[in-house]
Design a protein around this motif. Structure first.
Motif, mmCIF file in Angstrom:
data_model
loop_
_atom_site.group_PDB
_atom_site.id
_atom_site.type_symbol
_atom_site.label_atom_id
_atom_site.label_comp_id
_atom_site.label_asym_id
_atom_site.label_seq_id
_atom_site.Cartn_x
_atom_site.Cartn_y
_atom_site.Cartn_z
ATOM 1 N N ASP A 57 -0.476 -23.277 -61.096
ATOM 2 C CA ASP A 57 0.760 -24.043 -61.349
ATOM 3 C C ASP A 57 1.316 -24.535 -59.769
ATOM 4 O O ASP A 57 1.983 -25.526 -59.982
ATOM 5 C CB ASP A 57 1.875 -23.271 -61.790
ATOM 6 C CG ASP A 57 1.319 -22.644 -63.413
ATOM 7 O OD1 ASP A 57 0.609 -23.349 -64.005
ATOM 8 O OD2 ASP A 57 1.782 -21.556 -63.365
ATOM 9 N N ASN A 58 1.224 -24.138 -58.994
ATOM 10 C CA ASN A 58 1.964 -24.589 -57.499
ATOM 11 C C ASN A 58 1.012 -25.195 -56.772
ATOM 12 O O ASN A 58 1.380 -25.803 -55.717
ATOM 13 C CB ASN A 58 2.686 -23.243 -56.957
ATOM 14 C CG ASN A 58 1.611 -22.326 -56.021
ATOM 15 O OD1 ASN A 58 0.319 -22.856 -55.911
ATOM 16 N ND2 ASN A 58 1.980 -21.280 -55.672
ATOM 17 N N CYS A 59 -0.167 -25.255 -57.062
ATOM 18 C CA CYS A 59 -1.345 -25.777 -56.009
ATOM 19 C C CYS A 59 -1.146 -27.267 -55.535
ATOM 20 O O CYS A 59 -1.324 -27.532 -54.540
ATOM 21 C CB CYS A 59 -2.544 -25.706 -56.893
ATOM 22 S SG CYS A 59 -3.955 -26.119 -55.708
ATOM 23 N N ILE A 60 -0.865 -28.204 -56.493
ATOM 24 C CA ILE A 60 -0.696 -29.283 -56.159
ATOM 25 C C ILE A 60 0.429 -29.667 -55.080
ATOM 26 O O ILE A 60 0.404 -30.000 -54.217
ATOM 27 C CB ILE A 60 -0.416 -30.531 -57.588
ATOM 28 C CG1 ILE A 60 -1.869 -30.330 -58.237
ATOM 29 C CG2 ILE A 60 -0.172 -31.894 -57.254
ATOM 30 C CD1 ILE A 60 -1.762 -31.012 -59.695
ATOM 31 N N SER A 61 1.867 -29.174 -55.572
ATOM 32 C CA SER A 61 2.838 -29.520 -54.560
ATOM 33 C C SER A 61 2.581 -28.435 -53.453
ATOM 34 O O SER A 61 2.850 -28.843 -52.253
ATOM 35 C CB SER A 61 4.204 -29.036 -55.344
ATOM 36 O OG SER A 61 4.320 -27.753 -55.676
ATOM 37 N N GLU A 62 2.221 -27.271 -53.287
ATOM 38 C CA GLU A 62 1.854 -26.474 -52.362
ATOM 39 C C GLU A 62 1.211 -27.095 -51.270
ATOM 40 O O GLU A 62 1.353 -26.936 -49.987
ATOM 41 C CB GLU A 62 1.658 -24.891 -52.628
ATOM 42 C CG GLU A 62 2.665 -24.372 -53.103
ATOM 43 C CD GLU A 62 3.686 -23.955 -52.156
ATOM 44 O OE1 GLU A 62 4.692 -24.581 -51.939
ATOM 45 O OE2 GLU A 62 3.699 -22.870 -51.334
ATOM 46 N N MET A 63 -0.069 -27.656 -51.625
ATOM 47 C CA MET A 63 -0.879 -28.338 -50.805
ATOM 48 C C MET A 63 -0.498 -29.611 -50.123
ATOM 49 O O MET A 63 -0.772 -29.514 -48.831
ATOM 50 C CB MET A 63 -2.257 -28.536 -51.452
ATOM 51 C CG MET A 63 -3.349 -27.255 -51.671
ATOM 52 S SD MET A 63 -3.416 -26.186 -50.156
ATOM 53 C CE MET A 63 -4.371 -27.162 -49.543
ATOM 54 N N GLU A 64 0.457 -30.156 -50.720
ATOM 55 C CA GLU A 64 1.130 -31.204 -49.969
ATOM 56 C C GLU A 64 1.946 -30.963 -49.121
ATOM 57 O O GLU A 64 2.069 -31.290 -47.929
ATOM 58 C CB GLU A 64 1.762 -32.387 -51.105
ATOM 59 C CG GLU A 64 0.871 -32.988 -52.099
ATOM 60 C CD GLU A 64 -0.171 -33.906 -51.464
ATOM 61 O OE1 GLU A 64 -0.084 -34.376 -50.275
ATOM 62 O OE2 GLU A 64 -1.062 -34.599 -52.166
ATOM 63 N N VAL A 90 -6.296 -26.533 -61.497
ATOM 64 C CA VAL A 90 -4.791 -26.860 -61.447
ATOM 65 C C VAL A 90 -4.199 -27.374 -62.502
ATOM 66 O O VAL A 90 -4.564 -28.308 -63.478
ATOM 67 C CB VAL A 90 -4.597 -27.432 -60.073
ATOM 68 C CG1 VAL A 90 -5.283 -26.776 -58.919
ATOM 69 C CG2 VAL A 90 -5.157 -28.779 -60.227
ATOM 70 N N THR A 91 -2.815 -27.048 -62.805
ATOM 71 C CA THR A 91 -2.111 -27.819 -63.858
ATOM 72 C C THR A 91 -1.064 -28.829 -63.054
ATOM 73 O O THR A 91 -0.713 -28.634 -61.847
ATOM 74 C CB THR A 91 -1.359 -26.596 -64.552
ATOM 75 O OG1 THR A 91 -0.594 -25.852 -63.558
ATOM 76 C CG2 THR A 91 -2.141 -25.650 -65.194
ATOM 77 N N ALA A 94 -0.404 -35.250 -60.682
ATOM 78 C CA ALA A 94 -0.560 -35.431 -59.204
ATOM 79 C C ALA A 94 0.685 -36.126 -58.566
ATOM 80 O O ALA A 94 1.587 -36.579 -59.518
ATOM 81 C CB ALA A 94 -1.667 -36.640 -58.896
ATOM 82 N N ILE A 95 0.942 -35.610 -57.512
ATOM 83 C CA ILE A 95 2.232 -36.123 -56.989
ATOM 84 C C ILE A 95 1.899 -37.039 -55.629
ATOM 85 O O ILE A 95 0.772 -37.004 -55.130
ATOM 86 C CB ILE A 95 3.153 -34.821 -56.602
ATOM 87 C CG1 ILE A 95 2.510 -33.970 -55.531
ATOM 88 C CG2 ILE A 95 3.576 -34.299 -57.763
ATOM 89 C CD1 ILE A 95 3.396 -32.896 -54.963
#
Ligand SMILES: Cc1ncc(C[n+]2csc(CCOP(=O)(O)OP(=O)(O)O)c2C)c(N)n1
Length: 465
Positions: A57-64, A90-91, A94-95
């Protein structure tokens, strides 16, 4: 910790037991058996500038967030992911990438104006480029400022060759009163000194705090702030300062440049290898575009004063100074840039800590030139201590030049050299072969380069004792 101190952005990815087992507090191998799975991140967060535990759940925003922060600071990121979640998709959508930090426009203008005002009234000046310039890839921007200003530049050991030493405005290494007289004068008597990137005046790079630069004359352009006359201009990025100053700085026209000289090659062919005969031969061996890796110990001190060819770069872990770093770091540099030759200079004591990585050079098909100085122990420690032959400076005596073959580097050129003639022949061969080379140099147990001898007389200043 070394990467944090010396500002290398590394991404440290670490697996942890599955979330299922964490919640059940299972007693897992590689833990303290206390059911606490946060121990590792609590410890390792100290050696990073940003850390996270990833979930789908947090992967996309955390990696950015993590990537942007690590790159803005050029410091390590510590990233954990649980075994059962690592393979889950990942859920979330994209951001946009997180924006890079920007300068505050008002602060930037105020800093540029203050710097220009200080430079305008100066009759003489000097630039000290910092190691951070290469970490942030700003060599071109700083070179533009150096050339626009017409000022000479000098570097401390930690900043060596961050801007090419082949440049006509490079005047040499700076180590306070132990610099060449013209360099000391150019820096310490200058009306204005531009500290370009935040030079750290460490014990080792200043020969034990032998530097005297009046703070009132320094413009310190740090990674994200600038300091002039005791005032900090915050949220001012280094790059923006370099670019703005390069565009507006006055040109100093009345500057006398005295380039550093090459060390003279001495020592007869049949003579044993000494620091005086060794280091000038390294200088002759180095080529344009080499990546020269210097290990803490006599190697960094002896080679740190050599004039490098145009375009060659040099790395040493001057601040953190953890021995064993250079062998592993040379592997990383060789793999990261296969177009350049990597030349590693290490003492055998440091090398013993990470010598297993020799095998990794061959595994990755890279071809370094490795010089291992075998001077029967921890040389620099002998030089700095009251009793040089205290037993803890002794080492197991390995057959260093046989290591590559044992570690799977079957086609490497290897040699063990005791005389200047043998050293020269080995260097010629290393230059000619299309394989990696590994040269064990036998040196005297109490034979130290001049810089190390100097440190030996300045231990009180180095350590404050
Ligand atoms: C991890 C770590 N342990 C110990 C030290 C202290 N130390 C600094 S230099 C050095 C000796 C280096 O010996 P060697 O690699 O043989 O090089 P030499 O000075 O003999 O050329 C030691 C033990 C250190 N800097 N880092």
């Amino acid at each position: 910790m070394g990467a944090k101190a010396e500002r290398s952005a590394i991404f440290h990815l670490v697996g942890m037991p599955s979330m299922r087992y964490q919640q059940l507090q299972k007693v897992m191998h590689h833990t303290l058996g206390d059911g606490v799975f946060q121990n590792f991140i609590n410890i390792s967060a100290q050696s990073a500038c940003v850390h996270t535990i990833l979930t789908p759940d947090n992967c996309i925003s955390e990696m950015e967030r993590v990537i942007t922060t690590a790159m803005a600071q050029r410091q390590p990121a510590y990233i954990m992911v649980a075994e059962d979640l690592a393979t889950r998709p990942v859920t979330g959508p994209a951001i946009e990438p997180y924006p890079e930090p920007q300068s505050d426009a008002d602060e930037l203008k105020a800093a540029v104006d203050a710097a220009l005002a200080k430079i305008d009234v100066a009759r003489t000046g000097c630039i000290l480029p910092a190691f951070t310039v290469s970490r942030f890839g700003l060599q071109n921007e700083l070179t533009a400022l150096i050339e626009a200003s017409g000022l000479p530049y000098a570097t401390t050991a930690m900043d060596k060759a961050v801007i090419s030493e082949g440049h006509s405005q490079y005047i040499g290494g700076y180590a306070g009163k132990f610099s060449a007289p013209n360099v000391m004068e150019a820096v310490e008597a200058a009306d204005v000194v531009i500290n370009a990137g935040g030079v750290l005046f460490t014990d080792f790079s200043t020969a034990g705090f032998a530097h005297t630069i009046d703070p009132a004359r320094i413009i310190t352009i740090g990674i994200d702030s600038t300091q002039i006359d005791g005032r900090i201009y915050s949220n001012v990025r280094m790059r923006d300062m370099f670019v703005a100053l390069a565009g507006q700085v006055k040109k100093f026209t009345d500057v006398k440049f005295q380039r550093p000289t090459q060390a003279e090659v001495v020592g007869a062919a049949d003579d044993p290898i000494t620091p005086k005969s060794l280091y000038p031969r390294y200088q002759r061996f180095f080529k344009s575009n080499d990546i020269i890796v210097l290990e803490t110990g006599t190697s960094a001190s002896g080679a740190g004063v050599l004039l490098l060819p145009d375009g060659a770069i040099s790395h040493s872990q001057t601040l953190w100074g953890s021995i064993g770093w250079a062998t592993g770091a040379a592997l990383g540099m060789a793999v990261a840039d296969r177009s350049r030759r990597v030349v590693l200079l290490t003492g055998e004591g440091s090398h013993q800590l990470t010598a297993n990585e020799i095998g990794s050079f061959a595994r990755h098909g890279v071809k370094p030139v490795i010089f291992v100085l075998n001077n029967q122990g921890f040389g620099v420690e002998r030089a700095l201590e009251e009793y040089p032959d205290w037993v803890y400076n002794d080492l197991a005596q390995w057959d260093y030049h046989t290591l590559p073959a044992a570690l799977g580097c079957k086609d490497w050129f290897t040699a063990k050299v005791k005389t200047n003639g043998e050293l020269e022949a080995a260097m010629e061969k290393a230059d000619a072969v299309d394989t990696a080379s590994y040269i064990e140099i036998v040196g005297g147990k109490h034979d130290y380069p001049a810089g190390v001898q100097l440190f030996g007389t300045r231990t009180a200043e180095l350590y404050g004792i």
